[in-house]
Design a protein around this motif. Structure first.
Motif, PDB file in Angstrom:
ATOM      1  N   LEU A  50      17.527 -14.698   1.627  1.00 40.17           N
ATOM      2  CA  LEU A  50      16.177 -14.226   1.335  1.00 40.17           C
ATOM      3  C   LEU A  50      15.274 -15.385   0.898  1.00 40.17           C
ATOM      4  O   LEU A  50      14.101 -15.448   1.258  1.00 40.17           O
ATOM      5  CB  LEU A  50      16.219 -13.145   0.252  1.00 40.17           C
ATOM      6  CG  LEU A  50      16.883 -11.825   0.663  1.00 40.17           C
ATOM      7  CD1 LEU A  50      17.080 -10.924  -0.552  1.00 40.17           C
ATOM      8  CD2 LEU A  50      16.044 -11.099   1.720  1.00 40.17           C
ATOM      9  N   LEU A 103      13.565  -7.143  -3.687  1.00 37.23           N
ATOM     10  CA  LEU A 103      12.317  -7.030  -4.443  1.00 37.23           C
ATOM     11  C   LEU A 103      12.051  -8.331  -5.184  1.00 37.23           C
ATOM     12  O   LEU A 103      10.916  -8.804  -5.251  1.00 37.23           O
ATOM     13  CB  LEU A 103      12.394  -5.868  -5.451  1.00 37.23           C
ATOM     14  CG  LEU A 103      12.580  -4.458  -4.892  1.00 37.23           C
ATOM     15  CD1 LEU A 103      12.646  -3.443  -6.018  1.00 37.23           C
ATOM     16  CD2 LEU A 103      11.464  -4.094  -3.930  1.00 37.23           C
ATOM     17  N   GLU A 104      13.121  -8.929  -5.729  1.00 36.21           N
ATOM     18  CA  GLU A 104      12.950 -10.200  -6.434  1.00 36.21           C
ATOM     19  C   GLU A 104      12.480 -11.292  -5.477  1.00 36.21           C
ATOM     20  O   GLU A 104      11.800 -12.220  -5.888  1.00 36.21           O
ATOM     21  CB  GLU A 104      14.267 -10.624  -7.107  1.00 36.21           C
ATOM     22  CG  GLU A 104      14.477  -9.930  -8.440  1.00 36.21           C
ATOM     23  CD  GLU A 104      15.902 -10.049  -8.958  1.00 36.21           C
ATOM     24  OE1 GLU A 104      16.623 -10.973  -8.507  1.00 36.21           O
ATOM     25  OE2 GLU A 104      16.289  -9.213  -9.796  1.00 36.21           O
ATOM     26  N   ALA A 105      12.839 -11.167  -4.204  1.00 39.27           N
ATOM     27  CA  ALA A 105      12.429 -12.162  -3.216  1.00 39.27           C
ATOM     28  C   ALA A 105      11.034 -11.858  -2.668  1.00 39.27           C
ATOM     29  O   ALA A 105      10.524 -12.599  -1.831  1.00 39.27           O
ATOM     30  CB  ALA A 105      13.441 -12.214  -2.074  1.00 39.27           C
ATOM     31  N   GLY A 106      10.422 -10.768  -3.114  1.00 40.70           N
ATOM     32  CA  GLY A 106       9.040 -10.484  -2.719  1.00 40.70           C
ATOM     33  C   GLY A 106       8.879  -9.454  -1.615  1.00 40.70           C
ATOM     34  O   GLY A 106       7.780  -9.263  -1.109  1.00 40.70           O
ATOM     35  N   ILE A 107       9.956  -8.784  -1.208  1.00 41.30           N
ATOM     36  CA  ILE A 107       9.821  -7.756  -0.166  1.00 41.30           C
ATOM     37  C   ILE A 107       9.373  -6.448  -0.812  1.00 41.30           C
ATOM     38  O   ILE A 107       9.871  -6.057  -1.857  1.00 41.30           O
ATOM     39  CB  ILE A 107      11.157  -7.540   0.573  1.00 41.30           C
ATOM     40  CG1 ILE A 107      11.634  -8.863   1.199  1.00 41.30           C
ATOM     41  CG2 ILE A 107      11.015  -6.475   1.659  1.00 41.30           C
ATOM     42  CD1 ILE A 107      12.878  -8.710   2.052  1.00 41.30           C
ATOM     43  N   ASP A 108       8.438  -5.781  -0.167  1.00 38.53           N
ATOM     44  CA  ASP A 108       7.952  -4.487  -0.635  1.00 38.53           C
ATOM     45  C   ASP A 108       9.024  -3.427  -0.363  1.00 38.53           C
ATOM     46  O   ASP A 108       9.558  -3.363   0.741  1.00 38.53           O
ATOM     47  CB  ASP A 108       6.672  -4.153   0.134  1.00 38.53           C
ATOM     48  CG  ASP A 108       5.986  -2.916  -0.394  1.00 38.53           C
ATOM     49  OD1 ASP A 108       4.793  -3.025  -0.682  1.00 38.53           O
ATOM     50  OD2 ASP A 108       6.631  -1.853  -0.502  1.00 38.53           O
ATOM     51  N   ALA A 148       8.888  -0.409   0.221  1.00 39.88           N
ATOM     52  CA  ALA A 148       8.557   0.545   1.287  1.00 39.88           C
ATOM     53  C   ALA A 148       8.854  -0.021   2.677  1.00 39.88           C
ATOM     54  O   ALA A 148       8.933   0.718   3.648  1.00 39.88           O
ATOM     55  CB  ALA A 148       7.080   0.937   1.181  1.00 39.88           C
ATOM     56  N   SER A 149       9.007  -1.338   2.782  1.00 38.29           N
ATOM     57  CA  SER A 149       9.235  -1.921   4.104  1.00 38.29           C
ATOM     58  C   SER A 149      10.723  -2.147   4.376  1.00 38.29           C
ATOM     59  O   SER A 149      11.084  -2.738   5.379  1.00 38.29           O
ATOM     60  CB  SER A 149       8.457  -3.232   4.238  1.00 38.29           C
ATOM     61  OG  SER A 149       8.936  -4.180   3.319  1.00 38.29           O
ATOM     62  N   ARG A 166       1.337  -8.187  -6.279  1.00 34.65           N
ATOM     63  CA  ARG A 166       2.786  -8.408  -6.257  1.00 34.65           C
ATOM     64  C   ARG A 166       3.155  -9.468  -5.236  1.00 34.65           C
ATOM     65  O   ARG A 166       4.283  -9.951  -5.213  1.00 34.65           O
ATOM     66  CB  ARG A 166       3.512  -7.112  -5.894  1.00 34.65           C
ATOM     67  CG  ARG A 166       3.303  -6.005  -6.913  1.00 34.65           C
ATOM     68  CD  ARG A 166       3.808  -4.684  -6.385  1.00 34.65           C
ATOM     69  NE  ARG A 166       3.135  -4.335  -5.138  1.00 34.65           N
ATOM     70  CZ  ARG A 166       3.427  -3.269  -4.400  1.00 34.65           C
ATOM     71  NH1 ARG A 166       4.380  -2.455  -4.784  1.00 34.65           N
ATOM     72  NH2 ARG A 166       2.767  -3.027  -3.291  1.00 34.65           N
ATOM     73  N   ARG A 193       3.745 -12.851  -3.186  1.00 30.50           N
ATOM     74  CA  ARG A 193       4.080 -14.218  -3.567  1.00 30.50           C
ATOM     75  C   ARG A 193       2.999 -15.178  -3.100  1.00 30.50           C
ATOM     76  O   ARG A 193       2.801 -16.245  -3.648  1.00 30.50           O
ATOM     77  CB  ARG A 193       5.402 -14.629  -2.925  1.00 30.50           C
ATOM     78  CG  ARG A 193       6.583 -13.841  -3.408  1.00 30.50           C
ATOM     79  CD  ARG A 193       6.727 -14.056  -4.899  1.00 30.50           C
ATOM     80  NE  ARG A 193       7.552 -13.024  -5.482  1.00 30.50           N
ATOM     81  CZ  ARG A 193       8.875 -13.136  -5.618  1.00 30.50           C
ATOM     82  NH1 ARG A 193       9.488 -14.194  -5.173  1.00 30.50           N
ATOM     83  NH2 ARG A 193       9.559 -12.166  -6.184  1.00 30.50           N
ATOM     84  N   LEU A 195       8.635 -15.343   2.768  1.00 36.53           N
ATOM     85  CA  LEU A 195       8.843 -13.928   2.467  1.00 36.53           C
ATOM     86  C   LEU A 195       7.997 -13.545   1.250  1.00 36.53           C
ATOM     87  O   LEU A 195       7.877 -14.327   0.313  1.00 36.53           O
ATOM     88  CB  LEU A 195      10.326 -13.712   2.160  1.00 36.53           C
ATOM     89  CG  LEU A 195      10.937 -12.374   2.505  1.00 36.53           C
ATOM     90  CD1 LEU A 195      10.754 -12.062   3.977  1.00 36.53           C
ATOM     91  CD2 LEU A 195      12.416 -12.383   2.148  1.00 36.53           C
ATOM     92  N   GLY A 196       7.402 -12.361   1.290  1.00 38.55           N
ATOM     93  CA  GLY A 196       6.587 -11.932   0.154  1.00 38.55           C
ATOM     94  C   GLY A 196       5.118 -12.278   0.335  1.00 38.55           C
ATOM     95  O   GLY A 196       4.317 -12.066  -0.568  1.00 38.55           O
ATOM     96  N   HIS A 239       1.402 -11.635   1.731  1.00 37.41           N
ATOM     97  CA  HIS A 239       0.563 -10.537   2.209  1.00 37.41           C
ATOM     98  C   HIS A 239      -0.581 -11.137   3.026  1.00 37.41           C
ATOM     99  O   HIS A 239      -1.047 -12.240   2.750  1.00 37.41           O
ATOM    100  CB  HIS A 239       0.005  -9.714   1.050  1.00 37.41           C
ATOM    101  CG  HIS A 239       0.979  -8.696   0.544  1.00 37.41           C
ATOM    102  ND1 HIS A 239       0.702  -7.352   0.516  1.00 37.41           N
ATOM    103  CD2 HIS A 239       2.233  -8.826   0.073  1.00 37.41           C
ATOM    104  CE1 HIS A 239       1.746  -6.695   0.044  1.00 37.41           C
ATOM    105  NE2 HIS A 239       2.692  -7.562  -0.245  1.00 37.41           N
ATOM    106  N   PRO A 249       5.655  -5.967   7.899  1.00 36.17           N
ATOM    107  CA  PRO A 249       5.536  -4.540   7.558  1.00 36.17           C
ATOM    108  C   PRO A 249       4.073  -4.160   7.333  1.00 36.17           C
ATOM    109  O   PRO A 249       3.299  -4.979   6.832  1.00 36.17           O
ATOM    110  CB  PRO A 249       6.318  -4.426   6.253  1.00 36.17           C
ATOM    111  CG  PRO A 249       7.175  -5.652   6.179  1.00 36.17           C
ATOM    112  CD  PRO A 249       6.442  -6.713   6.919  1.00 36.17           C
ATOM    113  N   GLU A 282       2.740  -2.472   5.156  1.00 36.97           N
ATOM    114  CA  GLU A 282       2.321  -2.552   3.750  1.00 36.97           C
ATOM    115  C   GLU A 282       1.805  -3.922   3.373  1.00 36.97           C
ATOM    116  O   GLU A 282       1.169  -4.088   2.338  1.00 36.97           O
ATOM    117  CB  GLU A 282       3.493  -2.224   2.803  1.00 36.97           C
ATOM    118  CG  GLU A 282       4.070  -0.843   2.926  1.00 36.97           C
ATOM    119  CD  GLU A 282       5.068  -0.712   4.069  1.00 36.97           C
ATOM    120  OE1 GLU A 282       5.328   0.402   4.490  1.00 36.97           O
ATOM    121  OE2 GLU A 282       5.586  -1.745   4.569  1.00 36.97           O
ATOM    122  N   THR A 283       2.125  -4.935   4.172  1.00 36.22           N
ATOM    123  CA  THR A 283       1.732  -6.302   3.813  1.00 36.22           C
ATOM    124  C   THR A 283       0.493  -6.767   4.567  1.00 36.22           C
ATOM    125  O   THR A 283       0.075  -7.899   4.405  1.00 36.22           O
ATOM    126  CB  THR A 283       2.874  -7.295   4.111  1.00 36.22           C
ATOM    127  OG1 THR A 283       3.143  -7.272   5.525  1.00 36.22           O
ATOM    128  CG2 THR A 283       4.150  -6.918   3.372  1.00 36.22           C
TER     129      THR A 283
END
Lengths: 198, 321
Positions: A91, A117-122, A124-125, B112, B114, B190-191, B193, B216, B218-219
């Motif tokens: 990740l 989540l800690e790696a920044g993925i939402d 919901a995705s 949220r 990154r 990753l992370g 938006h 995704p 959402e991003t």
């Protein structure tokens, strides 16, 4: 799939191939079957960009079926803890375009999601599919210790020994259900124990 | 006053030409107090008293959210438009008293994230002026890619380049500079938006590539200020208020309802927020849905309409309003 009772109780879906540059699968035991089912719907060459992290169950089954999908990378580990450094490393180096698929027990899905989540993925995705045991990862709200693979109601906290009512209240941050002392008023009162999260 | 949002009484404190198409307007509260706090990406709806007509146009706030002594907006003159931007350019002068809505944010940062990757086209730069100011103050990680037709039409490009240096990348159409979109999107950590504001073609292109490359939904955030499209006049009956009104060629259905003295809710006036959604009681004719709010299925079922941007062609239309 477990019925939805309260808002925090996770609801799982069915894995489905997503558009993306890379596909990361994390699964345990019968979660492998969810990956096989996805493979049947996936476009040709899909697993050429895939990485599967798999923790087989006690019976050691399904490894061959996953290897047969010919993913670009395949890792098999004895426990989620042993797979976690690899998941975190993957990740940390990933770019947008990586899609994450989690399948198997709630404990596996929850803990892998926690790393994501800690790696920044939402959340919901992330695609999730529950397969196999309904065993829960439970946090004792009194001592904060986490007990893995809880199948009974009530359950004994493996850290402080309190008898816990396992609630549907779920913490995504902790990847655990909440357990609350069931006989706080009178410790001599011991309700019957039933196996309900098998 | 509309039920959509609360209003602010303001005075135009400054009018500054920015380039041949864009003018900046500064507003302060008439009572001298601070204006309400807002977040980067918010817009206000500016009321324009143009003779008999009231024009209501949404404009992004482009000042820093850290300074609410004044609000600033930038208006691109549209000579072929319905007249709102021309009114702003021709008639609004310092000292003039105006009414604007409270800020509404339909294009907010997801804090949220990154990293924030921003893509602007033309006047679509305005919400990013506020968002970059907000992020820069918080030490946020962002990168802005801004395409404009020519250097002289690169509104605030010089300001942004000076403020943020290498975090801003400019592309000029007349020099044939293009965003290498696939490479840009695939190299983001990753992370991240993604935020895009600009012409609808650009928004469509970016959303489409992002989806194909595995971003995704959402991003991916976008802001679309679609002006209502003109069309053939039509009649509409408002069942609750018991009136039949005519919607003019250059008038939106929402504007016609407002002109008839009915006070429907609204927020974006651009077909994206859902606030003005109205039930259709009966119809004989064809809907021209221009919104991005209702699903395709809802469009087909003809049970709802977004009066801010959508129109109708046919014999009769009855709305629950």
């Amino acid at each position: 799939m477990a019925a939805k009772s309260i808002i925090s109780r996770p609801v799982y879906g069915t894995l489905f191939p997503q558009p993306g540059k890379h596909h990361l699968f994390v699964a345990d035991a019968e979660g492998a079957l969810a990956i096989s089912d996805l493979a049947a719907r996936a476009p040709a060459g899909f697993f050429g960009d895939a990485h599967i992290i798999f923790i087989p169950g006690a019976d050691g089954k399904h490894v061959a079926a996953l290897e047969a999908l010919k993913p670009a990378q395949f890792y098999q580990g004895p426990s989620f803890a042993s797979a976690l450094p690899r998941l975190k490393q993957t990740l940390a180096n990933a770019h947008m375009g990586l899609r994450l698929y989690l399948a198997g027990t709630e404990g596996l899905i929850g803990q892998a999601m926690q790393a994501a989540l800690e790696a920044g993925i939402d959340h919901a995705s992330i695609q999730t599919e529950h397969r196999g045991s309904l065993a829960r990862r439970v946090q004792c709200v009194h001592c904060k210790g986490i007990t893995e693979n809880v199948t009974t109601q009530p359950a004994t906290c493996s850290h402080c020994g309190l008898l816990l009512l396992v609630r549907d209240h779920y913490s995504r941050r902790l990847a655990a259900f909440q357990g609350v002392c069931i006989n706080a008023e009178d410790r001599s009162e011991i309700p019957p124990t039933e196996e309900i999260f098998r | 006053m509309s039920t959509g949002t609360t209003k602010l009484d303001v005075v135009v404190s400054d009018v500054v030409p920015v380039n041949e198409l864009v003018t900046r307007f500064h507003f302060r509260r008439r009572d001298g107090a601070l204006l309400p706090t807002f977040s980067g990406g918010a817009h206000v709806v500016v009321e324009m008293r143009d003779g008999e007509r009231t024009r209501l146009n949404p404009y992004s706030l482009m000042g820093s959210p850290l300074d609410t002594r004044e609000y600033t907006i930038s208006v691109r003159r549209d000579d072929a438009g319905r007249g709102g931007s021309l009114f702003m350019h021709r008639h609004v002068r310092p000292g003039m008293e105006m009414v604007i809505s409270y800020p509404v944010n339909l294009f907010s940062l997801d804090l949220r994230a990154r990293k924030h990757l921003m893509l602007a086209g033309g006047i679509g730069i305005t919400p990013f002026m506020a968002q970059t100011a907000q992020l820069a103050a918080e030490g946020g990680n962002f990168e802005l890619h801004y395409t404009c037709r020519t250097a002289s039409l690169g509104t605030y490009a010089d300001v942004l380049a000076e403020r943020y240096d290498r975090r801003v990348r400019l592309y000029h159409d007349d020099r044939d500079e293009r965003i290498e979109l696939d490479r840009l999107l695939s190299s983001q950590p990753l992370g991240t938006h993604l935020y895009v504001c600009g012409p609808s073609g650009m928004i469509g292109w970016v959303r489409d590539r992002a989806a194909s490359l595995g971003w995704p939904a959402e991003t991916v955030h976008f802001e679309h200020f679609a002006a209502p499209q003109p069309g053939a006049p039509f009649d509409v009956t408002l069942a609750l208020s018991g009136r039949t009104i005519r919607v003019g060629e250059q008038q939106s259905l929402l504007e016609a309802i407002e002109a008839a003295g009915v006070d429907p809710p609204y927020l974006c006036r651009g077909g994206v927020c859902g606030q003005c959604e109205t039930n259709v009681i009966s119809h004989d004719g064809k809907f021209i849905h221009n919104d991005h709010w209702l699903s395709e299925e809802e469009h087909r079922s003809c049970g709802k309409i977004m009066p801010c941007v959508s129109r109708f062609e046919g014999r009769s239309l009855v709305l629950e309003r």
